[in-house]
Structure formats: C-alpha cells, structure tokens
Scaffold this motif. Structure first.
Motif, PDB file in Angstrom:
ATOM      1  N   ILE A  82       0.821  -1.217   0.000  1.00  0.00           N
ATOM      2  CA  ILE A  82       0.000   0.000   0.000  1.00  0.00           C
ATOM      3  C   ILE A  82       0.854   1.264   0.000  1.00  0.00           C
ATOM      4  O   ILE A  82       0.684   2.140  -0.850  1.00  0.00           O
ATOM      5  CB  ILE A  82      -0.965   0.001   1.213  1.00  0.00           C
ATOM      6  CG1 ILE A  82      -1.941  -1.168   1.087  1.00  0.00           C
ATOM      7  CG2 ILE A  82      -1.711   1.325   1.312  1.00  0.00           C
ATOM      8  CD1 ILE A  82      -2.859  -1.334   2.265  1.00  0.00           C
ATOM      9  N   VAL A  83       1.768   1.367   0.962  1.00  0.00           N
ATOM     10  CA  VAL A  83       2.548   2.598   1.110  1.00  0.00           C
ATOM     11  C   VAL A  83       3.440   2.841  -0.105  1.00  0.00           C
ATOM     12  O   VAL A  83       3.435   3.941  -0.674  1.00  0.00           O
ATOM     13  CB  VAL A  83       3.396   2.547   2.398  1.00  0.00           C
ATOM     14  CG1 VAL A  83       4.313   3.771   2.472  1.00  0.00           C
ATOM     15  CG2 VAL A  83       2.497   2.494   3.620  1.00  0.00           C
ATOM     16  N   LEU A  84       4.182   1.834  -0.518  1.00  0.00           N
ATOM     17  CA  LEU A  84       5.116   2.020  -1.633  1.00  0.00           C
ATOM     18  C   LEU A  84       4.410   2.368  -2.948  1.00  0.00           C
ATOM     19  O   LEU A  84       4.839   3.307  -3.639  1.00  0.00           O
ATOM     20  CB  LEU A  84       6.000   0.783  -1.806  1.00  0.00           C
ATOM     21  CG  LEU A  84       6.995   0.504  -0.676  1.00  0.00           C
ATOM     22  CD1 LEU A  84       7.896  -0.662  -1.040  1.00  0.00           C
ATOM     23  CD2 LEU A  84       7.837   1.738  -0.355  1.00  0.00           C
ATOM     24  N   PRO A  85       3.334   1.661  -3.344  1.00  0.00           N
ATOM     25  CA  PRO A  85       2.640   2.061  -4.583  1.00  0.00           C
ATOM     26  C   PRO A  85       2.064   3.471  -4.537  1.00  0.00           C
ATOM     27  O   PRO A  85       2.036   4.169  -5.549  1.00  0.00           O
ATOM     28  CB  PRO A  85       1.529   1.015  -4.710  1.00  0.00           C
ATOM     29  CG  PRO A  85       2.036  -0.173  -3.971  1.00  0.00           C
ATOM     30  CD  PRO A  85       2.802   0.388  -2.821  1.00  0.00           C
ATOM     31  N   LEU A  86       1.608   3.903  -3.345  1.00  0.00           N
ATOM     32  CA  LEU A  86       1.051   5.245  -3.220  1.00  0.00           C
ATOM     33  C   LEU A  86       2.140   6.321  -3.149  1.00  0.00           C
ATOM     34  O   LEU A  86       1.838   7.509  -3.255  1.00  0.00           O
ATOM     35  CB  LEU A  86       0.179   5.332  -1.960  1.00  0.00           C
ATOM     36  CG  LEU A  86      -1.145   4.559  -1.997  1.00  0.00           C
ATOM     37  CD1 LEU A  86      -1.823   4.606  -0.630  1.00  0.00           C
ATOM     38  CD2 LEU A  86      -2.077   5.125  -3.069  1.00  0.00           C
ATOM     39  N   PRO A 127       7.345  10.336  -4.715  1.00  0.00           N
ATOM     40  CA  PRO A 127       8.491  10.627  -3.838  1.00  0.00           C
ATOM     41  C   PRO A 127       9.658   9.681  -4.034  1.00  0.00           C
ATOM     42  O   PRO A 127      10.815  10.096  -3.917  1.00  0.00           O
ATOM     43  CB  PRO A 127       7.896  10.468  -2.426  1.00  0.00           C
ATOM     44  CG  PRO A 127       6.440  10.691  -2.587  1.00  0.00           C
ATOM     45  CD  PRO A 127       6.099  10.157  -3.945  1.00  0.00           C
ATOM     46  N   ILE A 128       9.381   8.420  -4.351  1.00  0.00           N
ATOM     47  CA  ILE A 128      10.459   7.458  -4.558  1.00  0.00           C
ATOM     48  C   ILE A 128      11.276   7.827  -5.796  1.00  0.00           C
ATOM     49  O   ILE A 128      12.509   7.810  -5.777  1.00  0.00           O
ATOM     50  CB  ILE A 128       9.888   6.026  -4.682  1.00  0.00           C
ATOM     51  CG1 ILE A 128       9.347   5.562  -3.332  1.00  0.00           C
ATOM     52  CG2 ILE A 128      10.962   5.060  -5.186  1.00  0.00           C
ATOM     53  CD1 ILE A 128       8.615   4.235  -3.392  1.00  0.00           C
ATOM     54  N   VAL A 129      10.575   8.169  -6.883  1.00  0.00           N
ATOM     55  CA  VAL A 129      11.272   8.547  -8.117  1.00  0.00           C
ATOM     56  C   VAL A 129      12.079   9.834  -7.906  1.00  0.00           C
ATOM     57  O   VAL A 129      13.223   9.953  -8.365  1.00  0.00           O
ATOM     58  CB  VAL A 129      10.276   8.708  -9.281  1.00  0.00           C
ATOM     59  CG1 VAL A 129      10.966   9.291 -10.513  1.00  0.00           C
ATOM     60  CG2 VAL A 129       9.642   7.372  -9.623  1.00  0.00           C
TER      61      VAL A 129
END
Length: 231
Positions: A143-147, A151-153
């Motif tokens: 949930i957290v990572l896909p949403l 910010p990750i990119v």
C-alpha cells in the motif's frame, strides 16, 4: 565519438561517476525508505534533533564533512582498521570509500522527499489494511510504496544527480586517482587547472545539459503524478 569529444581519460571518469551514482542511489533507496517511514511516524521530543543530524549535509560545507570522513576512513580509525582487516585494502582513497562517503553526503536528498511523501499519506489506507489482516510490513509493501511512487522517483533522481555533481567530499576522501577515484567534477577541475579550456567546456556543457534534463524530467513526472492523483 564520445572519446573524440571528451577524451579517453574523461570518458573513464564519466563511466566511474555513473557507476558511483547508480550504486549510491540504489543503496540510498534501501536505507532511506525504512528510515523515512520510521521518522514520519515517530513522535518524540528528540525528533527535531535527529532530523537536524540527518539534514546536516545540506548546509555543512562539503570539505568539513569530507575532512571528518577522511579521518573516519583512515587506517588509524576503528572503521578503517576494520575495513582493512576484512578486505586487506584501505577505505580512504578507494572507490568503496567514495561509495560510503557519497551515501552519507547524499542521504538528505533521498530522505527528504520520502519523508514528505510519507508524512502526507492518508492514514485511512493503513487503517483499512489492518482491518483486512495485513501486517505492518505487508501494508508498507503493498500500500505505502505504490502510493508513494512520486516521492520514490524524486528521491532516486535527486540522489543520483547529486552524486554526479559531488566535488568537495569525493576530493577529500578519494583524492584524484584516474580510473579509481577520479570522478567527473574532479576531472573538470583538473582540466581547468591545466588550462585545457576546450575540454573543460565540453565536459561542463554536458554536465549542465544533464542536470537540466534530469530536473525537468523530475518536475514533469511529479506534475503528471499529482494530476493523476487529483483525478
């Protein structure tokens, strides 16, 4: 073609810098993801102090950080002695030392976007995940990572670009050893010192274009992602 434009030694520095940037940004993502999630959900009076420590490389002169890292990496230090006993080589003035120094120096550039993204995440998603029987780890992964794709990119892009442009820290802890620690910024400095302005101009122009394209792509991606989320 590239060898004719930059020169063989500069091309070697380009490849070394790209290798350093890829390794550093990958390690930073592994470190900053759990750290940013912890900090975003941590409530303590000590939090501002801890956040200030992690943000120090943003305001600290690179030569200051590089000086203390050089001392920490020296064979006389516990870290340097431990590394030498494990690998048989010195940590200072080595590519491995550059990687470790770059991870420390670029940490806030990966940590800050992730921390901001996690802090703005709607907790209702996690509440629903708990009712569905998700563990904390499963909720983070599914949930957290896909949403938090934007910010990750951004964290990856900024840490990669920042590593490409490092100078003070890598010069202090890596020196200027061709093929081992001579990165792009140091190669450019060496060309200017040698009055090779034509070669320096080619390299500086390439770095300028790369930096502009990288930032434009990140802003573009961030804007598209926010538009999609608004819909």
């Amino acid at each position: 073609m590239l060898t004719g434009f930059f020169g063989a030694s500069t091309l070697e520095a380009i490849l070394l810098t790209l290798k350093l940037a890829f390794i550093t940004s990958g390690l930073l993502l592994l470190i900053a993801l759990p750290l940013a999630w912890f900090l975003a959900n941590w409530q303590s009076r000590a939090k501002p102090l801890v956040m200030s420590i992690f943000a120090l490389p943003l305001v600290l002169p690179p030569t200051v950080l590089g000086f203390y890292l050089l001392i920490a990496f020296s064979p006389q230090s516990a870290l340097g002695q431990g590394w030498q006993s494990l690998t048989g080589s010195n940590l200072a003035f080595s590519f491995e030392g550059l990687v470790l120094g770059s991870v420390i120096y670029s940490l806030p550039f990966a940590l800050q976007p992730l921390y901001s993204g996690f802090s703005q995440l709607d907790n209702r998603y996690l509440d629903v995940a708990k009712t569905l029987g998700f563990s904390a780890f499963e909720a983070f992964i599914k949930i957290v990572l896909p949403l938090s794709k934007a910010p990750i990119v951004v964290a990856l892009g900024l840490s990669f670009a920042h590593t490409i442009g490092e100078f003070g820290v890598v010069l202090m802890i890596g020196g200027n050893i061709p093929g081992e620690t001579q990165v792009l910024s140091i190669a450019l400095y060496e060309q200017v010192e040698a009055l090779e302005y034509s070669s320096a101009h080619n390299l500086a122009l390439a770095l300028l274009i790369f930096s502009f394209v990288m930032l434009a792509a990140l802003y573009r991606f961030n804007g598209v992602t926010r538009s999609d989320e608004a819909r």
